[in-house]
Design an enzyme around this catalytic site. Structure first.
Site, PDB file in Angstrom:
ATOM      1  N   HIS A  73      45.418  23.686  84.327  1.00 58.55           N
ATOM      2  CA  HIS A  73      46.087  22.602  83.608  1.00 58.55           C
ATOM      3  C   HIS A  73      45.545  21.228  83.989  1.00 58.55           C
ATOM      4  CE1 HIS A  73      49.352  24.955  81.684  1.00 58.55           C
ATOM      5  NE2 HIS A  73      48.953  25.811  82.603  1.00 58.55           N
ATOM      6  N   HIS A 157      58.531  26.834  87.726  1.00 61.19           N
ATOM      7  CA  HIS A 157      57.133  27.262  87.820  1.00 61.19           C
ATOM      8  C   HIS A 157      56.489  26.940  89.179  1.00 61.19           C
ATOM      9  CE1 HIS A 157      53.432  28.823  86.357  1.00 61.19           C
ATOM     10  NE2 HIS A 157      52.780  27.692  86.558  1.00 61.19           N
ATOM     11  N   GLU A 203      54.477  27.608  76.190  1.00 62.83           N
ATOM     12  CA  GLU A 203      53.566  28.643  76.680  1.00 62.83           C
ATOM     13  C   GLU A 203      54.135  30.006  76.304  1.00 62.83           C
ATOM     14  OE1 GLU A 203      53.746  30.659  79.982  1.00 62.83           O
ATOM     15  OE2 GLU A 203      55.325  29.617  81.069  1.00 62.83           O
TER      16      GLU A 203
END
EC number: 3.1.27.-
Lengths: 603, 961
Positions: A73, A157, A203
Site C-alpha cells: 500500500h 488490520h 478490499e
C-alpha cells in the site's frame, strides 16, 4: 453531468500494488501507492505514466492518501514522489507516518544490498518523501483545499490502518484500505458511521471466505505450536515485521507464561525492536484490553521473546522463530526455511495471505519440491500449515461494513477476480446497489446527482410555513420565491426582495379573456347575474359587485359589455394577473359554460 | 459543710432553670416559610438575585402544611417575572413541592395549566410539563385530572422544540389512560388513543423525540397497557435509525412486543412465507448484535437471553456462523444449505485454496446478511468490547438453562471464552458454565481446555473453576484422572487453594464413583504383590486423593476391598479430623470408631444439639437460685458452650451467641453483687472499677451480638437491646455512685430516659413478650421517673435492676458468627516494605469474610501504626466479591504513609465491622420526600474488630535531597 471516475492502477482484480485514482467533483485523488510482491521488474510499481503523459503529477493530483504501512500500500511512494516527481501533500495517520519509513528502508535494503538492483530509490529519497507527509488523526476532518476534505476512520488490520472518506461538496467516496471487522489480540474492529457515500471502494481479499470464530483459530495455532515444540521440532512463522507479528507475539507470550514453557521464542531482524517501540507508543490505536492494562504492564514489552541471531537457526532443540518477510519470497524467513525444510519434525505456519509467485504460495498449494536459484531443488519434508490469521474482513465482515456505511454503489478492489465475482453478486442482490470490479487500467464512471444547497431567507420560510400546516417529511411542498444565482451560491428569496436586490421594477402580467354570452338584457343585469352565479358557486372566495357595474372575484375583474354587432350577445371581459392564473382560468372555463337560466323570464 | 450545702442548693436551682429552657426549646415555632420567601423575592432587584434566593430556598425541605402557602407565593411571583430562567426555576420548584408527602397538588393544577398556555419560552414550557407530570403521578387516582393533563400534552405535541415534545410524550407515557372506555363522566371527553398518538412520533424528525416516543411506549407497557401488535412493524423500521439511542430503545420495544405476542404470525418480506413473531423478533435482535454502536450491541445481547419462547432451530443458528442461507423460508432450504456447507462451499479458514466459489446456483442460495439469528452469539462472543462479550455470555447462560440441547451446543463456545483476554469475561463464563453444568457432560478435550485455566494466576478464576468442577459431569475415567492430576498440580503451585481443591474433589468423587473405581489402585499406588510405602498423612496432595476416593467409595461398596491397611487407618483419622470432607463409610468386618455411630442419625436428633438445648434450658429455668449458685452455673454453661462451639462447627454460631448472652448476664449479676451497693451514701470513690468495667463489657458484647451474627431476628434484637439498656442503667448507677456533682448525672439521666423512650418506640410490638422484665417495670414507672430528680431515678433503677428477671433468649433458626481471615499480607515477611516518607505505599489486602451481611458498607480495614495512630480505610464496594452464599472476599489495596522512621517497624492491619444501631429507627415520612437527601444516617457509631490482626513490616525512608 457530474460524475465520479475510478481507475485502479493496481489492485484491480488483483492483490498487491494498491493504487487507485479517483476523480470526484473535479478533484483527483490517488489512494495508496503500493508495490507488488510477486514481481521484480517494472510491474512491481503502478504505471504512473497513465496519470499524465507529459506534465507534472503535482499539477494533476490534488492529494495522495496512504491507508496503512504495508508495502503493498505504500511501497512505491518514494519512487512516485521522488523519482517520478510529485510535490503535493501525502496524507496518512500518525502511526503509519512513523512506521512507513522503517519498512521502506528495509525494503530498499533487500532490493539494493541483497539483490543488487540499480536505479532504485535511495534512503535520502525516503526521507524527502516523508517530508511531504501530512499526518491526520482519527475522525479529524482535514481540508485539503477549499472543496476537498478527507476524514479517517479506524480500520483495525494493522496499527494505524485507516479508512478514508473523501468528500467534495455533497459527493463522497469512502476508501477502506485493508480492514478487519473482528477484533484481535492487539487491535480493535473497523468502524464507520452511516456516512452514506456515493461510492464505497472496499478490499475483497477474503470475498468468499467466512472464517471460523477467532478463538478456534487461536486455539488451533497454539496447539500446533505446542505439539511441535514438545516433539522437539522447530516452528517457523514467516510474518511481516509489523501487524500480524505483534498479534501472534502477544498470543504466544501469554500462552508461554500460562503454560510455563521453556522453549525459546525468537523474533528476527532488528526491525522488531523499532517496530515494537512504536506499538508501545501508539497505545490509543490498540484494542480495549491493551489500552486498559498498559498502566500496569505494556503488553508489547515481551518477556519470553528474544531477538534472533542467524547462528541460532542451527541450534539443536525446539524453538519458535518469527521471521520476515511473510510470504517467504526473500530474506531471513526464506533462509531459515531452506535450513529447516528437510526435517519432518519441523513445521512452518503461514499465518497470512500469499501472493501468487511467492514461495509461500507454492508450498501452500502443495508443492513438495521447489526449484531455487542456481537450479537447486529443495525437497520439503517439514509440515506446512496454514492459519488464516490475516486481518482482513471476511465476506460477512465486508457485508457488515457495506451495511454500516450504506453507500450508493460499491467498488471492489484488492482481491482475485473470480472471488470478487461472487461477492459482487451478493452485494447487488442484498443491498440492491451497483457493484463494480474494474481491472487495472479500466475506468469506472459513476454519474452522480449531487444535491445543491440553496439558502433560503428566514422571512420567506416563515411566511410560507404560516400558510400551511407543519412541514411533513413525506410530502413535497410548493413554495413561491425567486432563485438568485450569484458567485456560485444559490439563494431563494421572496420576489419583492429579489426585485429590490437586482434593482428591477416590478412588471405585471395580466391575462385578459373575452367570453361571449347570449343575453339580451342590459349590461348591468348581466353583470348582476354573473355576480349571483359566481357567488353561489365560489363560496370560499370573496366575490364582490362593484358600484361601476363590474364584478371582482378576489383580484380578478369581470366586466360586461354589449357586443358591438350583436345586441343579443354580451361580452364578458375577464382579466387576471399572472399570480392568479389558476383561479382565472377556472373562472373563464366556468363562464364559458354559460349562466344558468334566470329565475324570472327564461331566455 | 455549709459551703457544700450551699453549693447543692445552687445546683438544684440551676438545674430547674435548665429544665425550663429545654421545654421552651421544644415549643419553639418555626418562622413561616412562605413569608420569608415572599420577603426575599420582593427584595430581589434583578433576575439573578431572585434566582439566588430561589436556589437557597430549594436547599431546605418544606413541611407539608406550609407547601400551599409557598406555592401561592411562587405562582404570584411567576406571573410577574419576565426572566425565563427565574420562571424555569419556579416551575421546577413547583414540581418538587407537589411531590411533598401529605400535600395534595390538585390546587396547583389549574394554575399550572393556566400559565402553561401563556408561556412562550420552550425551556420553561418543558419544565412546566415536567411539573404536570409530577402532579399527575401524585394524583394517579384521579381520572379527570389525568385526562386533562393528557389533553394539555397532546396540544403541545406539535411544539417546535424537541424538549417540549419529549416532555409531552413522557407525560403521555406516564399518564395516558389504560382502558379505552372509561368515559362515564358526562363531560364527554373523548379518551384519546394514546398508543396511536405516541406511535405517530416514531417518525419525528428529531432523534431525541423518537427515543422519547419509544420510551413512552415502553412506559405504557410497564404500566400494564397492552401494546398493539401493529407497533411491531413500526419498531422494526426504527432498528435502522441513524441514531444509537433510538435503535437501543427500539430493540427494547421489539423485545416487549415479542413477549406479548410470541405466537402471532408475521410475513417475511420478499417471500410468501410466514413465521412466528417471536422468531422474527429474535432474528432482528440477533442482527443488532452486529450493530455499529456498542451500546446497542450490549442491549441486544442482553435481551436475547430472555427470549425463551424462541424455536429451537432458531436458537441453534445463533451459534452457527457458517449457516448463511435464509432459514426462514423453507425447512428444506435449511437442509440443502447445510449440505452445501459440509461439502466445503465456504472456507473454514484453515485450509488453503478451499475457498473458491462454486457454480452460481449454489451461491445464489446463500444469503450473506439478513440471515437473522445466524452466528449472533459467535459475533457477540468475539466482540471488541468486553461489555458486549459479558452480555453475550450472560444471555447464553439464560438460554442454556432453559434448553438442554442448546446448552450442549454452546459448550464449545463457553470453553473458548475461558481463554478470553479479560479476566472478568473468563470469570463470567466459568460461572455460566457452572450454572448450566447439570445439563451437560464434558468431553475430554473440553475438560482439557477447562483444566488449563487452573494455572491461572488469579485466585478468583481458580476458585470459580473449582466450583465448576464440583458440579461438572465427566464422561470418562481418563477425564477424572486428568482433572485430579491438574488439581494436584494446582495444589502444588498454589498451596492456599487447599480447602477449595479438597472440596472440589469431594464432589468430583461422589458424582463419579464408577469412574473413580478403576483408578483406585493407581491412585493409591497399591500393588497386587508388594506392599508399598505408606504415604505421608500430612501431605495435602495425598489427602486430596483420599478425599476423592472416600467420597466415591460412599456409593461404591466394592471399592474398600481395594484399600490397603494403612488406607483404613488414614480413613479413620480423616473421618475425625476432616469430617466435613470425608463421609461415613460402611466398612464391613472392620471395627472402627466411626462405625459405632450409626449413620441414620438425623441432624435434628444430633446429641450435641440436644446438649446445647438442655444446658440453655437449665440456665433459664434455674434463675431463682442463690447468687452464688447462679454464677457458678452460668460459668459452667458458658464454658460448655464454648467447648461445644469449638467441637461442632455447625453449632458454633448458636453456641457462641448463647454464650455471649450468658456472659452478659453473668457480668450483670457479678456487678450487682458488689459490696459497693451496700453502702448507703454515695462514696465518690474509684472503687467500682469492676462494675463500670462490667457495664462497658456488656455493652460491647451486646453490640457484637447484634451486628456480628447473621440471621439474628427481631425477637433476639429486642433481648439484646434490653440487655444493653440494663447495662446503661448500670452505668448510670455506677456514675451516680462514683462521681461528684450533679451536672453530669443530670445529662446522663436525661439521655437514659431518652433511650428508654427510643426502646419503647422501636419495639412496641414486642413489649408483651417482655413481661416482668426490667424494661417492663421501667415503663410502668416512666411517668414518675420523668418528674423525679436524678438521685431518685438512680435509686429506682437500682432496685429494679436487682429485681429484674433473666430473659429467655429464643434461639434463631440459622445463626452464624461473622468472621474474617486475612490471607494477604501473610505477616511473615522479614523484608520491610520500603517507601519514601510522605509518599504512599500500596499494600495488597486479601481476606475472606464469612457470614457478613452487607460487607460493602460495614467492613473496614484498620491500620495501627506503632505510634498509636490508627487509620480506618473504607474499601470500595467493587473490592468485594461474592464467591458463594454467605461468603465474601475482600481484595483491596490499603495505602500506607508515615513520616520517616529510623528503623523498620511493624504496623498492624485488621478488619473491622462497623455498625450503627440507629439504622433501625424508622425514618419519618416527610424526610424521604424532601428535596435534600437526609445525610448522616449512614454514619458509623462504632466498630468491632473481627479478624486477627496481621503485622506488616514497613520502613518509611527519609526523602533524599
Amino acid at each position: 453531468m457530474p460524475e465520479i471516475r475510478v481507475t485502479p492502477l493496481g489492485a484491480g482484480q488483483d492483490v498487491g500494488r494498491s493504487c487507485i485514482l479517483v476523480s470526484i467533483g473535479g478533484k483527483n485523488v490517488m489512494l495508496d501507492c503500493g508495490m507488488h510482491m510477486g514481481f521484480n521488474d517494472d510491474r512491481r510499481f503502478p504505471d504512473f505514466s497513465y496519470i499524465t503523459r507529459n506534465g507534472r503529477l503535482t499539477d494533476f493530483l490534488d492529494c495522495v492518501i496512504i491507508s496503512h504501512f504495508h508495502l503493498d500500500h505504500c511501497g512505491a511512494l518514494p519512487y512516485f514522489s521522488e523519482m517520478v516527481g510529485y510535490d503535493g501533500p501525502i496524507y496518512m495517520t500518525h502511526p503509519t507516518q512513523a512506521i512507513c519509513p522503517i519498512l521502506l528502508e528495509d525494503y530498499r535494503k533487500i532490493a539494493v544490498d541483497k539483490k543488487g538492483e540499480a536505479n532504485f530509490f535511495t534512503s535520502q529519497m525516503i526521507k524527502d518523501c516523508m517530508k511531504k507527509v501530512v499526518a491526520v488523526r482519527l475522525h479529524q476532518t482535514v481540508q485539503v483545499d477549499e472543496e476537498l476534505q478527507i476524514k479517517a476512520y479506524y480500520a483495525g488490520h494493522v496499527l494505524g490502518a485507516a479508512m478514508f472518506q473523501i468528500k467534495v461538496g455533497s459527493e463522497s467516496v469512502v476508501y477502506t484500505g485493508d480492514y478487519n471487522m473482528t477484533p484481535d489480540r492487539h487491535l480493535g474492529a473497523a468502524w464507520i458511521d452511516k456516512c452514506r457515500p456515493n461510492l464505497l471502494i472496499t478490499e475483497s481479499t477474503y470475498a468468499t471466505t467466512i472464517r471460523d470464530s477467532k478463538r478456534c483459530r487461536e486455539r488451533d495455532f497454539l496447539k500446533k505450536v505446542h505439539e511441535t515444540v514438545e516433539r522437539g521440532g522447530k516452528v517457523l512463522i514467516p510474518v511481516f515485521a509489523l501487524g500480524r507479528a505483534q498479534e501472534l507475539c502477544i498470543l504466544l507470550e501469554t500462552f508461554w507464561e500460562r503454560m510455563n514453557l521453556k522453549a525459546p521464542i525468537y523474533f528476527s531482524t532488528g526491525l522488531t525492536e523499532k517496530a515494537n517501540h512504536y506499538y508501545k507508543l501508539f497505545i490509543t490505536w490498540t484494542n480495549q484490553k491493551i489500552r486498559k492494562t498498559f498502566v500496569q504492564r505494556n503488553m508489547f514489552e515481551f518477556k519470553h521473546i528474544k531477538a534472533f541471531d542467524r547462528a541460532f537457526a542451527d541450534n539443536p532443540g525446539p524453538m519458535v522463530v518469527f521471521a520476515t518477510p511473510g510470504m517467504l519470497h526473500a530474506g531471513q524467513s526464506l533462509q531459515i526455511f531452506r535450513k529447516w525444510a528437510g526435517n519432518e519434525k519441523n513445521m512452518v505456519i503461514m499465518p497470512g495471505y500469499c501472493v501468487q509467485g511467492t514461495v509461500g504460495h507454492k508450498i501452500l498449494s502443495g508443492q513438495r519440491k521447489l526449484e531455487m536459484e542456481g537450479r537447486q531443488v529443495l525437497e520439503i519434508r517439514m509440515q506446512v500449515e496454514y492459519m488464516s490469521f490475516s486481518a482482513h474482513a471476511d465476506a460477512k465482515g465486508i457485508m457488515q461494513l457495506v451495511g454500516q456505511a450504506e453507500p450508493e454503489s460499491v467498488l471492489l478492489v484488492h482481491g482475485e477476480a473470480k472471488k470478487m465475482e461472487f461477492l459482487k453478486q451478493k452485494i447487488e442482490q442484498e443491498f440492491r446497489v451497483n457493484c463494480y470490479m474494474p481491472a487495472n487500467g479500466e475506468t469506472v464512471t459513476l454519474p452522480t446527482s449531487p444535491s445543491i444547497p440553496v439558502g433560503i431567507s428566514l422571512g420567506l420560510l416563515k411566511r410560507e410555513m404560516a400558510q400551511g400546516l407543519l412541514p411533513d417529511a413525506k410530502k413535497p411542498r410548493l413554495l413561491h420565491g425567486t432563485l438568485i444565482m450569484k458567485d456560485s451560491n444559490f439563494r431563494l428569496v421572496s420576489s419583492e426582495q429579489a426585485l429590490k436586490e437586482l434593482g428591477l421594477a416590478e412588471h405585471q402580467l395580466r391575462f385578459t379573456c373575452r367570453v361571449h354570452l347570449h343575453d339580451s338584457r342590459k349590461e348591468q343585469e348581466t353583470a348582476m347575474r354573473v355576480y349571483s352565479h359566481l357567488k353561489s358557486l365560489l363560496k370560499d372566495h370573496c366575490v364582490q359587485h362593484l358600484p361601476d357595474g363590474s364584478v371582482t372575484v378576489e383580484s380578478i375583474l369581470i366586466q360586461a359589455a354589449a357586443h358591438s354587432e350583436d345586441p343579443g350577445t354580451k361580452v364578458l371581459l375577464v382579466s387576471w394577473t399572472y399570480q392568479d392564473e389558476e383561479l382565472g382560468s377556472y373562472l373563464t372555463s366556468l363562464l364559458k359554460k354559460g349562466l344558468p337560466p334566470a329565475p324570472s323570464g327564461g331566455s | 459543710m455549709a459551703a457544700h450545702l450551699k453549693k447543692r442548693v445552687y445546683e438544684e436551682f440551676t438545674k430547674v432553670v435548665q429544665e425550663e429552657v429545654t421545654t421552651k426549646k421544644l415549643r419553639l415555632t418555626k418562622p413561616s416559610k412562605s413569608a420569608a420567601l415572599h420577603i426575599d423575592l420582593c427584595k430581589a432587584t434583578s433576575p439573578a438575585d431572585a434566582l439566588q434566593y430561589l436556589l437557597q430556598f430549594a436547599r431546605k425541605p418544606v413541611e407539608a402544611e406550609s407547601v400551599e402557602g409557598v406555592v401561592r407565593i411562587l405562582l404570584e411571583h411567576y406571573y410577574k417575572e419576565n426572566d425565563p430562567s427565574v420562571r424555569l426555576k419556579i416551575a421546577s420548584l413547583l414540581g418538587l413541592l407537589s411531590k411533598t408527602a401529605g400535600f395534595s397538588p390538585d390546587c396547583i393544577m389549574d394554575d399550572a395549566i393556566n400559565i402553561l398556555q401563556n408561556e412562550k419560552s420552550h425551556q420553561v414550557l418543558a419544565q412546566l410539563l415536567d411539573t404536570l407530570l409530577a402532579i399527575g403521578t401524585k394524583l394517579s387516582e384521579n381520572q379527570a385530572i389525568q385526562m386533562r393533563i393528557v389533553d394539555v400534552a397532546c396540544k403541545h405535541l406539535t411544539d417546535t422544540s424537541h424538549g417540549v415534545r419529549n416532555k409531552c410524550l413522557q407525560l403521555l407515557g406516564n399518564l395516558g389512560s389504560l382502558e379505552k372506555s372509561v368515559t362515564k363522566d358526562a363531560e364527554g371527553v373523548a379518551v384519546r388513543d394514546v398508543q396511536k398518538i405516541i406511535g405517530d412520533y416514531f417518525s419525528d424528525q428529531d432523534p431525541r423525540v423518537r427515543t422519547a416516543a419509544i420510551k413512552a411506549m415502553l412506559q405504557l407497557h410497564e404500566r400494564g397497557l397492552k401494546l398493539h401488535q401493529t407497533i411491531y412493524n413500526q419498531a422494526c423500521k426504527l432498528l435502522s435509525d441513524d441514531y444509537e439511542q433510538v435503535r437501543s430503545a427500539a430493540v427494547q420495544l421489539i423485545w416487549v412486543v415479542s413477549q406479548l405476542y410470541p405466537e402471532s404470525i408475521v410475513p417475511i418480506p420478499s417471500s410468501n412465507e410466514e413465521i412466528r413473531l417471536v422468531d422474527d423478533a429474535f432474528g432482528k435482535i440477533c442482527h443488532m448484535v452486529s450493530d455499529g454502536s456498542w451500546v446497542v450491541r450490549v442491549q441486544a445481547a442482553k435481551l436475547l437471553g430472555s427470549m425463551e419462547q424462541v424455536s429451537s432451530h432458531f436458537l441453534e443458528q445463533t451459534l452457527d456462523k457458517k449457516l448463511m442461507s435464509d432459514l426462514r423460508r423453507k425447512r428444506t432450504a435449511h437442509e440443502r444449505a447445510k449440505e452445501l456447507y459440509s461439502s466445503g462451499e465456504f472456507s473454514s479458514g484453515r485450509k488453503w485454496g478451499d475457498d473458491a466459489p462454486k457454480e452460481e446456483v449454489d451461491t445464489g442460495a446463500v444469503n450473506l446478511i439478513q440471515s437473522g439469528a445466524c452466528g449472533a452469539f459467535v459475533h457477540g462472543l468475539e466482540d471488541e468490547m468486553y461489555e458486549v462479550r459479558i452480555a453475550a455470555v450472560e444471555a447464553l447462560c439464560m438460554l442454556a438453562q432453559s434448553s438442554s440441547s442448546f446448552a450442549e451446543k454452546c459448550l464449545d463456545f463457553l470453553v473458548d471464552m475461558f481463554n478470553d483476554e479479560i479476566e472478568e469475561v473468563r470469570l463470567q463464563s466459568i460461572h455460566t458454565m457452572r450454572k448450566i453444568s447439570n445439563n451437560i457432560t464434558l468431553r475430554e478435550d473440553q475438560l482439557d481446555t477447562i483444566l488449563g485455566v487452573l494455572e491461572d494466576s488469579s485466585r478468583d478464576i481458580r476458585e470459580a473453576l473449582h466450583e465448576l468442577l464440583c458440579c461438572a459431569n465427566v464422561s470418562t475415567k481418563e477425564g477424572i484422572h486428568l482433572a485430579l492430576v491438574e488439581l494436584l498440580k494446582n495444589l502444588a503451585k498454589y498451596p492456599t487453594d487447599r480447602d477449595s481443591i479438597w472440596k472440589c474433589l469431594k464432589f468430583l468423587g461422589s458424582r463419579h464413583p464408577t469412574l473413580v473405581l478403576p483408578l483406585v489402585p493407581e491412585l493409591l499406588s497399591t500393588h497386587p504383590f508388594f506392599d508399598t510405602a505408606e504415604p505421608d498423612m500430612d501431605d495435602p496432595a495425598y489427602i486430596a486423593v483420599l478425599v476423592l476416593i472416600f467420597n466415591a467409595a460412599k456409593s461404591c461398596p466394592t471399592m474398600p476391598a481395594l484399600f490397603s491397611d494403612h488406607t483404613f487407618r488414614h480413613y479413620a483419622y480423616l473421618r475425625d479430623s476432616l469430617s466435613h470432607l470425608v463421609p461415613a463409610l460402611r466398612l464391613s468386618g472392620r471395627k472402627l470408631a466411626s462405625s459405632a455411630v450409626s449413620p441414620n442419625i438425623m441432624p435434628q436428633e444430633d446429641p450435641s444439639h440436644q446438649f446445647l438445648q438442655q444446658s440453655l434450658e437449665r440456665v433459664y429455668s434455674l434463675q431463682h437460685l442463690d447468687p452464688q449458685g447462679t454464677q457458678e452455673l452460668l460459668e459452667f454453661t458458658i464454658r460448655d458452650l464454648q467447648r461445644l462451639g469449638e467441637l461442632q462447627s455447625e453449632l458454633a454460631g448458636v453456641a457462641d451467641f448463647s454464650a455471649a448472652y450468658l456472659r452478659c448476664q453473668l457480668l450483670l449479676i457479678k456487678a450487682l453483687q458488689e459490696k459497693l451497693w451496700n453502702v448507703a451514701a454515695p462514696l465518690y470513690l474509684k472503687q467500682s472499677d469492676l462494675a463500670s468495667a462490667a457495664a462497658k463489657q456488656i455493652m460491647e458484647e451486646t453490640y457484637k451480638m447484634e451486628f456480628m451474627y447473621s440471621g439474628v431476628e427481631n425477637k433476639q434484637v429486642v433481648i439484646i437491646h434490653h440487655m444493653r439498656l440494663q447495662a446503661k442503667a448500670l452505668q448510670l448507677i455506677v456514675t451516680a455512685r462514683t462521681t461528684r456533682g450533679v451536672d453530669l448525672l443530670f445529662g446522663m439521666c436525661e439521655k437514659f430516659l431518652q433511650e428508654v423512650d427510643f426502646f419503647q418506640r422501636c419495639f412496641i410490638a414486642d413489649l408483651p413478650h417482655l413481661q416482668d422484665s426490667f424494661v417492663d417495670k421501667l415503663l410502668d414507672l416512666m411517668p414518675r421517673l420523668i418528674t423525679s430528680k436524678p438521685a431518685e431515678v438512680v435509686k429506682i433503677l437500682q432496685t429494679m435492676l436487682r429485681q429484674s428477671t433473666f430473659l429467655h433468649l429464643p434461639l434463631p433458626e440459622q445463626i452464624h458468627k461473622a468472621s474474617a481471615t486475612i490471607i494477604e499480607p501473610a505477616g511473615e515477611s522479614d523484608n520491610p516494605l520500603r517507601f519514601t516518607s510522605g509518599l504512599v505505599v500500596a499494600l495488597d489486602v486479601d481476606a475472606t469474610l464469612e457470614h457478613v451481611q452487607d460487607p460493602q458498607s460495614t467492613v473496614k480495614v484498620q491500620v495501627l501504626y506503632p505510634d498509636g495512630q490508627a487509620q480506618m480505610i473504607h474499601p470500595k464496594p467493587a473490592d468485594f466479591r461474592n464467591p458463594g452464599p454467605g461468603r465474601h472476599r475482600l481484595i483491596t489495596q490499603v495505602y500506607l504513609s508515615h513520616t520517616a522512621w529510623t528503623e523498620p517497624c511493624q504496623v498492624e492491619v485488621r478488619l473491622l465491622l462497623a455498625y450503627n444501631s440507629n439504622s433501625r429507627i424508622p425514618k419519618s415520612p416527610w424526610m424521604e420526600g424532601g428535596e435534600i437527601s437526609t445525610q448522616a444516617e449512614t454514619g458509623i457509631e462504632g466498630t468491632i474488630p473481627f479478624s486477627k490482626s496481621v503485622k506488616v513490616y514497613i520502613m518509611p525512608k527519609p526523602t533524599r535531597r
